[in-house]
Design an enzyme around this catalytic site. Structure first.
Site, short mmCIF file in Angstrom:
data_model
loop_
_atom_site.label_atom_id
_atom_site.label_comp_id
_atom_site.label_asym_id
_atom_site.label_seq_id
_atom_site.Cartn_x
_atom_site.Cartn_y
_atom_site.Cartn_z
CE LYS A 11 66.17 67.85 118.09
NZ LYS A 11 64.87 66.92 117.39
CG ASP A 63 60.50 65.71 111.95
OD1 ASP A 63 61.45 65.20 112.30
OD2 ASP A 63 59.69 65.03 111.05
N GLY A 138 74.90 64.42 113.13
CA GLY A 138 74.33 64.08 112.22
C GLY A 138 74.92 64.52 110.95
CE1 TYR A 139 72.41 63.15 105.65
CE2 TYR A 139 71.01 63.48 107.55
CZ TYR A 139 71.34 62.68 106.70
OH TYR A 139 70.67 61.67 106.18
CE LYS A 158 73.81 72.48 114.50
NZ LYS A 158 73.88 71.07 114.93
NE ARG A 164 65.97 71.64 116.74
CZ ARG A 164 66.83 71.06 116.32
NH1 ARG A 164 68.01 71.46 116.42
NH2 ARG A 164 66.77 70.07 115.61
#
Length: 179
Positions: A11, A63, A138-139, A158, A164
């Site tokens: 991130k 989040d 994750g997903y 991505k 994000r």
């Protein structure tokens, strides 16, 4: 300097691509309130992080949730918990039973400078599909956008389209006007 409150180095790398400011990673586990509203979660988290982290520099928290249309937005802010307890394969199987497979990833960033909290949202529409791909986390293997799952994209591909990235771009635009 902006203190990005996260334990996820990926991130931080993504944030550095969008922000002209120096971004410093800070590991601080702020209290995540239970809410269906990502904005409420990051607003509370940003205020707490600013108060508790040493220094007078602004903080940035984020989040993210997966919002499945057929489940009226669930799991949303509870996505990590659902992944940990059910796993993505079970989530995909549950969605497969429904007519509507559409979903969206949403990220909300919360920026606190000690006076106010500003929020910035980014989303990415797609659909839930059987798992494909080896990348991401994750997903990502069950979330398809434009014919490929996020797990089938390179990190660069991505990051160029992600929820994000869209929130970071909005934040960077706002920050540039503030100077």
């Amino acid at each position: 300097m902006i203190q990005f409150v996260t334990s996820n180095e990926g991130k931080v790398r993504e944030a550095r691509e969008y922000l002209p400011e120096t971004v410093r990673q800070v590991n601080y586990d702020y209290t995540e309130i239970q809410s269906d509203d990502l904005e409420a979660i990051v607003t509370r988290g940003a205020r707490e992080a600013y108060r508790e982290i040493e220094g007078d520099e602004p903080v940035l928290v984020d989040d993210t949730g997966l919002f499945i249309d057929a489940f009226e937005g669930f799991p949303g802010p509870y996505s990590a918990y659902v992944d940990d307890t059910l796993g993505i394969e079970r989530v995909q199987k549950l969605v497969e039973r429904e007519e509507n497979h559409r979903a969206a990833f949403r990220t909300v960033l919360g920026y606190c400078d000690g006076k106010t909290v500003e929020t910035f949202e980014g989303s990415l529409r797609g659909r839930i599909v059987p798992p494909r791909g080896d990348g991401g986390f994750g997903y990502d293997p069950i979330f398809e956008h434009d014919g490929r799952t996020l797990a089938e994209l390179s990190t660069e591909e991505k990051n160029a389209i992600s929820h994000r990235a869209r929130a970071l771009a909005a934040f960077a635009d706002w920050l540039a006007v503030q100077k």
